[in-house]
Write a protein that holds these residues in place. Structure first.
Motif, PDB file in Angstrom:
ATOM      1  N   LYS A  65      30.926  -0.115  21.733  1.00  0.00           N
ATOM      2  CA  LYS A  65      31.718  -0.730  21.312  1.00  0.00           C
ATOM      3  C   LYS A  65      31.887  -1.781  21.717  1.00  0.00           C
ATOM      4  N   ASP A  66      31.055  -3.090  21.567  1.00  0.00           N
ATOM      5  CA  ASP A  66      31.401  -4.528  21.876  1.00  0.00           C
ATOM      6  C   ASP A  66      31.635  -5.108  20.392  1.00  0.00           C
ATOM      7  N   GLN A  67      32.819  -5.678  20.249  1.00  0.00           N
ATOM      8  CA  GLN A  67      32.931  -6.495  18.952  1.00  0.00           C
ATOM      9  C   GLN A  67      31.235  -6.048  18.080  1.00  0.00           C
ATOM     10  N   ARG A  68      30.777  -6.332  17.843  1.00  0.00           N
ATOM     11  CA  ARG A  68      29.884  -5.864  16.213  1.00  0.00           C
ATOM     12  C   ARG A  68      28.453  -5.859  16.880  1.00  0.00           C
ATOM     13  N   ILE A  69      28.768  -4.857  18.304  1.00  0.00           N
ATOM     14  CA  ILE A  69      27.494  -4.333  18.789  1.00  0.00           C
ATOM     15  C   ILE A  69      28.043  -3.405  19.130  1.00  0.00           C
ATOM     16  N   ALA A  70      27.115  -2.153  18.859  1.00  0.00           N
ATOM     17  CA  ALA A  70      27.728  -0.720  19.899  1.00  0.00           C
ATOM     18  C   ALA A  70      26.312  -0.103  19.721  1.00  0.00           C
ATOM     19  N   VAL A  71      26.324   1.154  21.001  1.00  0.00           N
ATOM     20  CA  VAL A  71      25.158   1.671  20.962  1.00  0.00           C
ATOM     21  C   VAL A  71      25.386   3.488  20.635  1.00  0.00           C
ATOM     22  N   THR A  72      24.939   3.730  20.209  1.00  0.00           N
ATOM     23  CA  THR A  72      25.065   5.140  20.689  1.00  0.00           C
ATOM     24  C   THR A  72      24.243   6.376  21.014  1.00  0.00           C
ATOM     25  N   LEU A  73      23.729   7.298  21.835  1.00  0.00           N
ATOM     26  CA  LEU A  73      22.989   7.858  22.772  1.00  0.00           C
ATOM     27  C   LEU A  73      24.088   9.758  22.623  1.00  0.00           C
ATOM     28  N   ASN A  74      22.425   9.982  22.615  1.00  0.00           N
ATOM     29  CA  ASN A  74      22.295  11.575  22.083  1.00  0.00           C
ATOM     30  C   ASN A  74      21.394  11.998  22.815  1.00  0.00           C
ATOM     31  N   LYS A  75      21.537  12.827  24.140  1.00  0.00           N
ATOM     32  CA  LYS A  75      20.990  13.103  25.180  1.00  0.00           C
ATOM     33  C   LYS A  75      20.167  14.859  25.150  1.00  0.00           C
ATOM     34  N   THR A  76      20.386  15.369  24.042  1.00  0.00           N
ATOM     35  CA  THR A  76      19.772  16.761  23.896  1.00  0.00           C
ATOM     36  C   THR A  76      18.798  15.892  23.223  1.00  0.00           C
ATOM     37  N   ALA A  77      18.679  15.122  21.796  1.00  0.00           N
ATOM     38  CA  ALA A  77      17.701  14.446  21.026  1.00  0.00           C
ATOM     39  C   ALA A  77      16.394  14.139  21.694  1.00  0.00           C
ATOM     40  N   LYS A  78      17.459  13.021  23.451  1.00  0.00           N
ATOM     41  CA  LYS A  78      16.314  12.214  23.869  1.00  0.00           C
ATOM     42  C   LYS A  78      16.231  10.971  22.946  1.00  0.00           C
ATOM     43  N   HIS A  79      17.627  10.892  22.301  1.00  0.00           N
ATOM     44  CA  HIS A  79      17.469   9.512  21.194  1.00  0.00           C
ATOM     45  C   HIS A  79      18.740   7.787  21.349  1.00  0.00           C
ATOM     46  N   PHE A  80      18.822   7.114  21.942  1.00  0.00           N
ATOM     47  CA  PHE A  80      19.627   6.103  21.728  1.00  0.00           C
ATOM     48  C   PHE A  80      19.314   4.875  20.676  1.00  0.00           C
ATOM     49  N   SER A  81      20.141   4.002  19.983  1.00  0.00           N
ATOM     50  CA  SER A  81      20.218   3.738  19.374  1.00  0.00           C
ATOM     51  C   SER A  81      21.120   2.404  19.338  1.00  0.00           C
ATOM     52  N   LEU A  82      20.620   0.943  18.820  1.00  0.00           N
ATOM     53  CA  LEU A  82      21.887  -0.335  18.658  1.00  0.00           C
ATOM     54  C   LEU A  82      22.274  -0.389  17.291  1.00  0.00           C
ATOM     55  N   HIS A  83      23.265  -0.371  17.125  1.00  0.00           N
ATOM     56  CA  HIS A  83      23.509  -0.930  15.759  1.00  0.00           C
ATOM     57  C   HIS A  83      24.113  -2.533  15.869  1.00  0.00           C
ATOM     58  N   ILE A  84      24.006  -3.034  15.018  1.00  0.00           N
ATOM     59  CA  ILE A  84      24.215  -4.498  15.306  1.00  0.00           C
ATOM     60  C   ILE A  84      24.691  -4.969  13.252  1.00  0.00           C
ATOM     61  N   THR A  85      26.710  -4.921  13.095  1.00  0.00           N
ATOM     62  CA  THR A  85      27.223  -5.016  12.393  1.00  0.00           C
ATOM     63  C   THR A  85      27.378  -6.688  11.836  1.00  0.00           C
ATOM     64  N   GLU A  86      27.262  -6.908  10.607  1.00  0.00           N
ATOM     65  CA  GLU A  86      28.497  -8.648  10.017  1.00  0.00           C
ATOM     66  C   GLU A  86      26.822  -9.425  11.066  1.00  0.00           C
ATOM     67  N   THR A  87      25.367  -8.967  10.779  1.00  0.00           N
ATOM     68  CA  THR A  87      24.358 -10.239  11.399  1.00  0.00           C
ATOM     69  C   THR A  87      25.229 -11.116  11.453  1.00  0.00           C
ATOM     70  N   GLN A  88      24.890 -12.153  12.104  1.00  0.00           N
ATOM     71  CA  GLN A  88      24.350 -13.842  11.909  1.00  0.00           C
ATOM     72  C   GLN A  88      23.312 -13.875  12.564  1.00  0.00           C
ATOM     73  N   PRO A  89      22.408 -15.426  11.728  1.00  0.00           N
ATOM     74  CA  PRO A  89      21.461 -15.952  11.801  1.00  0.00           C
ATOM     75  C   PRO A  89      21.075 -15.986  13.765  1.00  0.00           C
ATOM     76  N   GLU A  90      22.413 -16.075  14.486  1.00  0.00           N
ATOM     77  CA  GLU A  90      21.808 -16.627  15.392  1.00  0.00           C
ATOM     78  C   GLU A  90      21.709 -15.375  16.852  1.00  0.00           C
ATOM     79  N   ASP A  91      22.183 -13.874  15.677  1.00  0.00           N
ATOM     80  CA  ASP A  91      21.354 -12.248  16.206  1.00  0.00           C
ATOM     81  C   ASP A  91      19.669 -12.375  16.016  1.00  0.00           C
TER      82      ASP A  91
END
Lengths: 116, 113
Positions: A58-84
């Protein structure tokens, strides 16, 4: 070779909502997964990355998760702002000890629009 | 610390011509890689150089070539330009290229007419 699939291709959210972008990869040797943000006419900028020995980062409003078994990873942005609003790219690489020197395999990108 | 610098930023070439693009990596970075970005194909890896040696190459025709100098600066060349070569060419640098963070330059916009 490595293949990275990214979904969705476009994502529209209201300011303050969360946004999730998902990627899958094919090469089990991949162990480095960065995410880049690219604004119109600008360079891709690294926003967060994760390595295979970590499940979540995690880094402030941004987080990344990784599932190596399933071979997938995701980006999560919370409290989105127009500049995102930008195009977001996921990527995969063999990382340390691999032979894919300097080579990132990118997903096709997600156009994120955050409405005020 | 200055970022990755690419020149020229914009250029227009005619089919059949050749073009050379230049890249100066971040100070201390020895790995330089090149990418082509197009709306249809996205970001695609061209090649990577480290200590003046090409260590990795993507699936591009031989018209695309590159080199790296002793100061880590790099150039890429495209010969016999085709309309389909119109793209944003991005240079990226990292400390050693094997899992280190990769930083991109602003790119060179090439239009082939």
């Amino acid at each position: 070779g490595e293949n990275v699939e990214q979904h969705p291709s476009t994502l529209s959210v209201q300011e303050g909502d969360s946004a999730v972008i998902k990627c899958t990869y094919s090469d089990s040797a991949s162990n480095y997964f960065p995410w880049y943000k690219q604004e119109l006419g600008k360079r891709p900028q690294l926003i967060i990355d994760i390595r295979s020995n970590v499940g979540e980062k995690k880094d402030q409003r941004i987080a990344v998760t990784l599932n190596k078994t399933a071979k997938h990873f995701s980006l999560h942005i919370t409290e989105t702002q127009p500049e995102d609003s930008a195009v977001y790219f996921c990527a995969a690489s063999e990382g340390n000890g691999g032979t894919s020197y300097g080579k990132l395999t990118f997903g096709q990108g997600t156009i994120l629009t955050v409405h005020p | 610390k200055a970022g990755v610098t690419q020149t020229p930023r914009y250029l227009i070439k005619t089919r059949g011509q050749q073009v050379t693009l230049s890249c100066s990596p971040i100070s201390g970075h020895r790995s330089v890689s090149w990418y082509q970005q197009t709306p249809g194909q996205g970001l695609q890896f061209l090649f990577e150089y480290f200590s003046e040696t090409q260590r990795n190459k993507g699936n591009f025709p031989g018209r695309f070539s590159g080199r790296q100098f002793s100061n880590s600066r790099s150039e890429m060349n495209v010969s016999t330009l085709e309309l389909g070569d119109s793209a944003l060419y991005l240079c990226a640098s990292s400390v050693q290229g094997d899992g280190n963070t990769i930083y991109f330059g602003e790119g060179s916009w090439l239009t082939v007419v």
